[in-house]
Scaffold this motif. Structure first.
Motif, PDB file in Angstrom:
ATOM      1  N   SER A 221       0.647  -1.235  -0.065  1.00 22.42           N
ATOM      2  CA  SER A 221      -0.053   0.072   0.063  1.00 22.42           C
ATOM      3  C   SER A 221       0.926   1.242  -0.100  1.00 22.42           C
ATOM      4  O   SER A 221       1.964   1.207   0.624  1.00 22.42           O
ATOM      5  CB  SER A 221      -1.023  -0.083   1.272  1.00 22.42           C
ATOM      6  OG  SER A 221      -0.134  -0.108   2.488  1.00 22.42           O
ATOM      7  N   GLU A 236      -4.439   6.628  -3.681  1.00 23.48           N
ATOM      8  CA  GLU A 236      -4.068   5.340  -2.605  1.00 23.48           C
ATOM      9  C   GLU A 236      -4.379   4.468  -3.237  1.00 23.48           C
ATOM     10  O   GLU A 236      -5.145   3.892  -3.886  1.00 23.48           O
ATOM     11  CB  GLU A 236      -5.112   5.868  -1.448  1.00 23.48           C
ATOM     12  CG  GLU A 236      -4.836   7.089  -0.602  1.00 23.48           C
ATOM     13  CD  GLU A 236      -5.841   7.410   0.520  1.00 23.48           C
ATOM     14  OE1 GLU A 236      -5.555   8.224   1.375  1.00 23.48           O
ATOM     15  OE2 GLU A 236      -6.960   6.886   0.289  1.00 23.48           O
ATOM     16  N   HIS A 243      -7.314   4.459  -5.587  1.00 16.76           N
ATOM     17  CA  HIS A 243      -8.414   5.053  -5.252  1.00 16.76           C
ATOM     18  C   HIS A 243      -8.187   6.567  -5.325  1.00 16.76           C
ATOM     19  O   HIS A 243      -7.028   7.030  -4.789  1.00 16.76           O
ATOM     20  CB  HIS A 243      -8.843   5.178  -4.049  1.00 16.76           C
ATOM     21  CG  HIS A 243      -9.280   3.680  -3.423  1.00 16.76           C
ATOM     22  ND1 HIS A 243     -10.549   3.258  -3.689  1.00 16.76           N
ATOM     23  CD2 HIS A 243      -8.798   2.506  -2.847  1.00 16.76           C
ATOM     24  CE1 HIS A 243     -10.804   2.077  -3.378  1.00 16.76           C
ATOM     25  NE2 HIS A 243      -9.667   1.475  -2.872  1.00 16.76           N
ATOM     26  N   PHE A 256      -5.264   6.916   5.371  1.00 13.86           N
ATOM     27  CA  PHE A 256      -6.071   6.798   4.144  1.00 13.86           C
ATOM     28  C   PHE A 256      -7.303   8.020   4.368  1.00 13.86           C
ATOM     29  O   PHE A 256      -7.800   8.050   5.303  1.00 13.86           O
ATOM     30  CB  PHE A 256      -6.864   5.402   3.969  1.00 13.86           C
ATOM     31  CG  PHE A 256      -5.940   4.412   3.624  1.00 13.86           C
ATOM     32  CD1 PHE A 256      -5.516   4.204   2.240  1.00 13.86           C
ATOM     33  CD2 PHE A 256      -5.589   3.382   4.418  1.00 13.86           C
ATOM     34  CE1 PHE A 256      -4.679   3.160   2.016  1.00 13.86           C
ATOM     35  CE2 PHE A 256      -4.694   2.473   4.133  1.00 13.86           C
ATOM     36  CZ  PHE A 256      -4.155   2.294   2.839  1.00 13.86           C
ATOM     37  N   ALA A 261     -10.838   3.320   0.718  1.00 17.58           N
ATOM     38  CA  ALA A 261      -9.844   2.747   1.323  1.00 17.58           C
ATOM     39  C   ALA A 261      -9.669   2.766   3.003  1.00 17.58           C
ATOM     40  O   ALA A 261      -9.030   1.918   3.691  1.00 17.58           O
ATOM     41  CB  ALA A 261      -8.594   3.533   0.922  1.00 17.58           C
TER      42      ALA A 261
END
Length: 350
Positions: A221, A236, A243, A256, A261
């Motif tokens: 991530s 993200e 996203h 986030f 997310a």
């Protein structure tokens, strides 16, 4: 403010193997010393010591995934190994070091603060950020200027400890910054650092980079800010989904922001509180910053508490090891290496 810290600038040109070889040979002594320092200092950051042999299966899995997705960068890793006089496995370990640390074994305390501010008229677009890392990595900073034989596009890159990618700007005016966000499954795939390098190698605009990002099997991530002289996207990435948080001006720290997310967020409470504070402080400081300001004013913003994270004397905790101001239209990278409140600005241009 102290005198400027010397940062190696490495001009790499040619095919992928040659580019990697030039990078590795210029930093050979430093990379070998880093590998000998508790295996890239992992022994001082992880709960238990590790060995290259013990990591062999992880290294092989990442190597296979990256080679399948980005074969040219895999060839560059081989060149890095040859140039530095290290094993290919060690060269791969330098690329996946952050993936090996993961986020469940290493508590995260703080990390980068990034913002993009679109320009208008005579006021240029700016992408700026702190670089907050654990492991005392300010002694591993290098700047790469990369010219691939098969492309007229050039890349200006900030790198750490043999990484083929981290953040930077290319000759088309695409600039990319990043933030750590923690969530989802971290698994063999393309580390976001290498994904950023691939985007700078292959894309001319922020919109193109966003489209290309959707095709890369990311290992972990992250938040990326993709900026060109007239447009910007803050995104993200978690568990294969990308996203879009904002188009245009944006601020990102380490929690986030996108509602799709946010439920995946696994940032610990202390780091989350730090992230929220830094986000709010950056928003307040940006609101007070006039459109027409010098690069120094952006560094002043990045040095404000709590945006700048000082050295607490604990290598396991993130601290600000550099700050960067990127001007996409000018293809310039302005860097304050080390603690940006104490060092002078270095400017690099393609």
């Amino acid at each position: 403010m102290t005198a400027a810290i010397e940062v190696p600038v490495i001009d790499c040109a040619g095919d992928p193997f040659t580019i990697g070889h030039q990078h590795g040979s210029r930093l050979a002594g430093r990379l070998r010393a880093f590998l000998d320092d508790g295996l890239c200092r992992l022994d001082r950051l992880l709960p238990a010591p590790v060995t290259a042999a013990g990591l062999a299966s992880d290294i092989a899995a990442y190597r296979h995934a990256i080679t399948a997705a980005l074969p040219e960068l895999a060839t560059e890793v081989e060149g890095l190994a040859a140039g530095a006089g290290i094993t290919v496995e060690h060269a791969w370990l330098l690329q996946i070091r952050r993936e090996i640390m993961g986020y469940r074994r290493v508590p995260t305390w703080g990390d980068c603060t990034t913002y993009a501010r679109l320009g208008s008229g005579a006021h240029p677009t700016v992408l700026a950020q702190t670089v907050d890392l654990n492991g005392d990595l300010d002694d591993q900073i290098a700047v790469l200027r990369i010219s691939r034989r098969d492309s007229p596009r050039k890349v200006l890159l900030l790198s750490f400890a043999g990484l083929l990618g981290y953040l930077g700007v290319n000759s088309d005016g695409l600039a990319i910054g990043l933030n750590l966000v923690l969530g989802g499954a971290w698994k063999p795939g393309v580390p976001p650092y290498l994904a950023i390098r691939h985007l700078l190698d292959t894309c001319a605009t922020a919109a193109q980079a966003l489209d290309r990002l959707h095709t890369i099997p990311l290992a972990s991530s992250r938040s990326l800010t993709l900026t060109d002289p007239v447009d910007s996207y803050c995104v993200e990435a978690v568990d294969g989904a990308i996203h879009t948080v904002a188009q245009g001006d944006s601020i990102h720290t380490n929690h986030f922001l996108h509602p799709g997310a946010a439920p995946r967020d696994e940032l610990n409470v202390f780091a989350r509180n730090s992230s929220i504070r830094r986000h709010a402080a950056c928003a307040t400081a940006l609101a007070a910053l006039p459109p027409a300001v010098a690069v120094a004013a952006h560094f002043d913003l990045l040095c404000q508490p709590p945006i700048r994270i000082p050295d607490h004397g604990d290598m396991r905790r993130e601290r600000t090891v550099g700050a960067v101001v990127l001007l996409p239209a000018d293809r310039r990278l302005h860097l304050r290496p080390g603690d940006p409140a104490l060092t002078e600005t270095l400017t690099f241009q393609l």
